[in-house]
Design a protein around this motif. Sequence first.
Motif, PDB file in Angstrom:
ATOM      1  N   GLU A  10       0.841  -1.205   0.000  1.00  0.00           N
ATOM      2  CA  GLU A  10       0.000   0.000   0.000  1.00  0.00           C
ATOM      3  C   GLU A  10       0.872   1.251   0.000  1.00  0.00           C
ATOM      4  O   GLU A  10       0.546   2.249  -0.667  1.00  0.00           O
ATOM      5  N   MET A  11       2.000   1.226   0.750  1.00  0.00           N
ATOM      6  CA  MET A  11       2.910   2.377   0.758  1.00  0.00           C
ATOM      7  C   MET A  11       3.495   2.578  -0.646  1.00  0.00           C
ATOM      8  O   MET A  11       3.619   3.702  -1.137  1.00  0.00           O
ATOM      9  N   THR A  12       3.829   1.466  -1.286  1.00  0.00           N
ATOM     10  CA  THR A  12       4.342   1.513  -2.661  1.00  0.00           C
ATOM     11  C   THR A  12       3.331   2.199  -3.574  1.00  0.00           C
ATOM     12  O   THR A  12       3.681   3.065  -4.387  1.00  0.00           O
ATOM     13  N   MET A  13       2.082   1.818  -3.413  1.00  0.00           N
ATOM     14  CA  MET A  13       1.010   2.368  -4.254  1.00  0.00           C
ATOM     15  C   MET A  13       0.807   3.860  -3.993  1.00  0.00           C
ATOM     16  O   MET A  13       0.658   4.647  -4.938  1.00  0.00           O
ATOM     17  N   ILE A  14       0.833   4.263  -2.736  1.00  0.00           N
ATOM     18  CA  ILE A  14       0.601   5.674  -2.390  1.00  0.00           C
ATOM     19  C   ILE A  14       1.705   6.543  -3.012  1.00  0.00           C
ATOM     20  O   ILE A  14       1.426   7.600  -3.595  1.00  0.00           O
ATOM     21  N   ALA A  64      12.992   5.258  12.637  1.00  0.00           N
ATOM     22  CA  ALA A  64      12.444   6.278  11.730  1.00  0.00           C
ATOM     23  C   ALA A  64      13.168   6.233  10.387  1.00  0.00           C
ATOM     24  O   ALA A  64      12.538   6.295   9.322  1.00  0.00           O
ATOM     25  N   LEU A  65      14.471   6.102  10.462  1.00  0.00           N
ATOM     26  CA  LEU A  65      15.270   6.047   9.230  1.00  0.00           C
ATOM     27  C   LEU A  65      14.893   4.810   8.408  1.00  0.00           C
ATOM     28  O   LEU A  65      14.766   4.879   7.168  1.00  0.00           O
ATOM     29  N   ALA A  66      14.683   3.709   9.097  1.00  0.00           N
ATOM     30  CA  ALA A  66      14.325   2.470   8.392  1.00  0.00           C
ATOM     31  C   ALA A  66      12.992   2.615   7.676  1.00  0.00           C
ATOM     32  O   ALA A  66      12.850   2.205   6.521  1.00  0.00           O
ATOM     33  N   TRP A  67      12.013   3.214   8.363  1.00  0.00           N
ATOM     34  CA  TRP A  67      10.697   3.395   7.728  1.00  0.00           C
ATOM     35  C   TRP A  67      10.808   4.320   6.526  1.00  0.00           C
ATOM     36  O   TRP A  67      10.177   4.076   5.485  1.00  0.00           O
ATOM     37  N   ALA A  68      11.587   5.376   6.663  1.00  0.00           N
ATOM     38  CA  ALA A  68      11.749   6.317   5.536  1.00  0.00           C
ATOM     39  C   ALA A  68      12.451   5.626   4.372  1.00  0.00           C
ATOM     40  O   ALA A  68      12.012   5.720   3.216  1.00  0.00           O
ATOM     41  N   ALA A  69      13.537   4.889   4.674  1.00  0.00           N
ATOM     42  CA  ALA A  69      14.293   4.215   3.609  1.00  0.00           C
ATOM     43  C   ALA A  69      13.444   3.149   2.925  1.00  0.00           C
ATOM     44  O   ALA A  69      13.437   3.043   1.686  1.00  0.00           O
ATOM     45  N   SER A  70      12.694   2.411   3.728  1.00  0.00           N
ATOM     46  CA  SER A  70      11.834   1.364   3.177  1.00  0.00           C
ATOM     47  C   SER A  70      10.785   1.962   2.242  1.00  0.00           C
ATOM     48  O   SER A  70      10.516   1.437   1.155  1.00  0.00           O
ATOM     49  N   SER A  71      10.226   3.072   2.680  1.00  0.00           N
ATOM     50  CA  SER A  71       9.198   3.739   1.872  1.00  0.00           C
ATOM     51  C   SER A  71       9.780   4.226   0.543  1.00  0.00           C
ATOM     52  O   SER A  71       9.144   4.105  -0.509  1.00  0.00           O
ATOM     53  N   VAL A  72      10.999   4.748   0.594  1.00  0.00           N
ATOM     54  CA  VAL A  72      11.640   5.258  -0.631  1.00  0.00           C
ATOM     55  C   VAL A  72      11.950   4.099  -1.586  1.00  0.00           C
ATOM     56  O   VAL A  72      11.617   4.156  -2.779  1.00  0.00           O
ATOM     57  N   ILE A  73      12.566   3.044  -1.059  1.00  0.00           N
ATOM     58  CA  ILE A  73      12.963   1.920  -1.928  1.00  0.00           C
ATOM     59  C   ILE A  73      11.729   1.275  -2.578  1.00  0.00           C
ATOM     60  O   ILE A  73      11.685   1.058  -3.793  1.00  0.00           O
ATOM     61  N   ALA A  74      10.721   0.995  -1.757  1.00  0.00           N
ATOM     62  CA  ALA A  74       9.501   0.385  -2.305  1.00  0.00           C
ATOM     63  C   ALA A  74       8.798   1.365  -3.236  1.00  0.00           C
ATOM     64  O   ALA A  74       8.245   0.967  -4.269  1.00  0.00           O
ATOM     65  N   GLY A  75       8.831   2.648  -2.870  1.00  0.00           N
ATOM     66  CA  GLY A  75       8.200   3.682  -3.708  1.00  0.00           C
ATOM     67  C   GLY A  75       8.829   3.739  -5.086  1.00  0.00           C
ATOM     68  O   GLY A  75       8.134   3.931  -6.094  1.00  0.00           O
ATOM     69  N   ILE A  76      10.146   3.561  -5.146  1.00  0.00           N
ATOM     70  CA  ILE A  76      10.825   3.543  -6.452  1.00  0.00           C
ATOM     71  C   ILE A  76      10.261   2.385  -7.296  1.00  0.00           C
ATOM     72  O   ILE A  76       9.958   2.550  -8.483  1.00  0.00           O
ATOM     73  N   GLY A  77      10.071   1.254  -6.640  1.00  0.00           N
ATOM     74  CA  GLY A  77       9.470   0.102  -7.337  1.00  0.00           C
ATOM     75  C   GLY A  77       8.080   0.443  -7.853  1.00  0.00           C
ATOM     76  O   GLY A  77       7.729   0.102  -8.987  1.00  0.00           O
ATOM     77  N   GLY A  78       7.319   1.135  -7.028  1.00  0.00           N
ATOM     78  CA  GLY A  78       5.960   1.512  -7.423  1.00  0.00           C
ATOM     79  C   GLY A  78       5.944   2.451  -8.612  1.00  0.00           C
ATOM     80  O   GLY A  78       5.137   2.301  -9.529  1.00  0.00           O
ATOM     81  N   VAL A  79       6.842   3.421  -8.582  1.00  0.00           N
ATOM     82  CA  VAL A  79       6.904   4.396  -9.685  1.00  0.00           C
ATOM     83  C   VAL A  79       7.307   3.683 -10.979  1.00  0.00           C
ATOM     84  O   VAL A  79       6.723   3.934 -12.046  1.00  0.00           O
TER      85      VAL A  79
END
Lengths: 384, 290
Positions: free
Chosen positions: B41-45, B190-205
């Motif tokens: 879901e984070m990837t999708m957002i 906090a850093l882990a959540w941010a990094a995870s969101s960025v990495i997965a987000g790149i996959g989503g994009v």
Amino acid sequence: MRNHLATVSLLTAALLSGGALAADPGVTDTEILIGDVEPLTGPPALLGVAASIGHKIAIAEANNAGGINGRKIKYVLEDDGYVTARTIQGVKKVIEVDKVFAMLGISGSGQSIAVMPVLEKAGIPTVIDVAPVKLLWEPARKNVFVVGQSYEEGIIHLVNYLADKNPGKTWGLITQDDDYGITVRDGFDSVVKAKKLKVVYSGTYKKGQQDFSSDMLQLKESRADVFLAGGIIAENIAMMKELEKLNVKPVTGIFWPGRIEPVLKLMGPAGDGIYAVDYVEPFAGEAGKAFLEKAKPLVTEAEFKGINRYTMTGYAAAKVLIAAIERCGKTVTWACTISELEKTKNVETGVMAPISFGPGVRFSNQKLQIMQADAATLSFKPVK
Amino acid sequence: MQYFLQLLISGLAIGAIYGLIAMGFAVIYKSTGLVNFAQGEMTMIVAYIAWTVSTTGSGNILVVSLAAILAAVSLGLVIERVVMRPMLGEPVFATVMVTIGLAVILRSSINFIWDAYPHGLDIGVGRGIVRVGGIGVRTGQIAVIATLLLLLAAIWAFFRYSKTGVAMRAVAADDRTALLMGISATRVHALAWAASSVIAGIGGVFFALSYDLSPAMFQLGLKAFPATILGGLDAVLGSGIGGLLIGLTENFAGGYIGSGMKEVAGFAMIIVVLMIRPFGLFGERDIERV
């Protein structure tokens, strides 16, 4: 004794002044409640939201004209998220808690089938418009009417058309691994048998699949000339883009759940010329344009953007229901509404062929037409 | 041969997307010991935000990329601060249930904020088709494979050489001892959540670029999770490789056995691998599974 007589007189007067109110729920002197349960969240919201907009347009049109014999229509809409358990819960809620007078909708085919016992037991007048499947009208239920055409007939019509247009060609088919896919496949198989079509590729994909690279590569390898893309929306887009990547362009047919204009934008040039079958008018035609003109002042800007073919099916169903209630006059009851729905004969809605039911006939059996996509104008146009 | 190569390249492309999202799972698990069931879901957002930026602005690739990264960082940080930090010290089951609840909320937000229609992410690049020797591939697919390989190298270096990376490993190994050593566990989380969101987000994009954007996109998380299990829940690099393996297995099974096998093959492989290596191909032996 005198007191008792007075009470009885008062009760009798109350009942006579509002006979319908006492008998059936959802009707007051000023208002009629119509309920609906649709998927308003999740991917199927594409159809649920659009259908509900169609209901709203018909209701707004009637209310602007003074309502049904002076009674304004109030629309009660519930979200089921395309989850059958929530559909049943939602239908029970609008019938038992909101106490609506009639129902429109209802959600997808599986969901409609699942709520049939609830609707039948309640006896509430219902017009189904979103996902017409045979189990909804066979056997005929006294209070449930279905506007549309069956999935199977739609596929038969499309495959027959493509077979006649492409004699002697090879065929490919891919379908979803659920009841929708089975219906598509059954329709396809019946024509294959009747016309002795040569099928060189037949695949099944899992619901929710997003990557069709290996499936379309297999289709390419099979050298199919005609392809029936049995996806719904995103699946058909992915398939067409994959075929574009593989540099092949078979004659392609899609079914009406995926015949919405934004699909063409996403398919791009790959979607040009694909065939579709439907029983509602395309927006590029005169009837479609007239409908959009009519709808514009009746809905919000966001709702207007959400209009698609399901808005037309919703609109038509709501028009039929409203017309039946209207014919009941001031005394609105379930019995009268059901009787008037049954008498529906050639009701013009402007968005599909005239709608009729009859004694024991609960399915409107709409006329089908073939359309072809035009990527330049991002529209579907009727094939002459 | 052409058939094989076409399956190979398509499998690597979709596998790279699974791999990026799988790495997102592993980054959080490695740093917090938690499986984030809202990863898809984070990837999708993040992909939807990138699409919004592309349609409201000029669609410039740099602007969209920067906005997507900023949005991903913010999303990760907000989730960590508002939703996950209050759950620190609570039973693992309760915390996992919170991520499931978060997944449902994020999934539903698509219809409230955007709509149910599919959309195409158009930033001027990524949709073109390159043909070499009869094999077709979209430029976005080439880019996602390259991005995954670059990220694998960068993340390896980060965990190996950077102070922050070593701190994250220390917190994952023993957060109390790490705390005694002066490492802030909350900052690492906090850093882990941010990094995870960025990495997965790149996959989503990249997925939105190569395929399309739709409310069904969260299902990528369901594909990426087995990739993480295969690679090792605590192995960030292994999860990336696990994604590639799942993508390839799916495509070869679909291409050589039949389309019905495509979705099953990846899971069948996981069952076999986990029977032999219960901690995944690259995972450490004593991890606790949820």
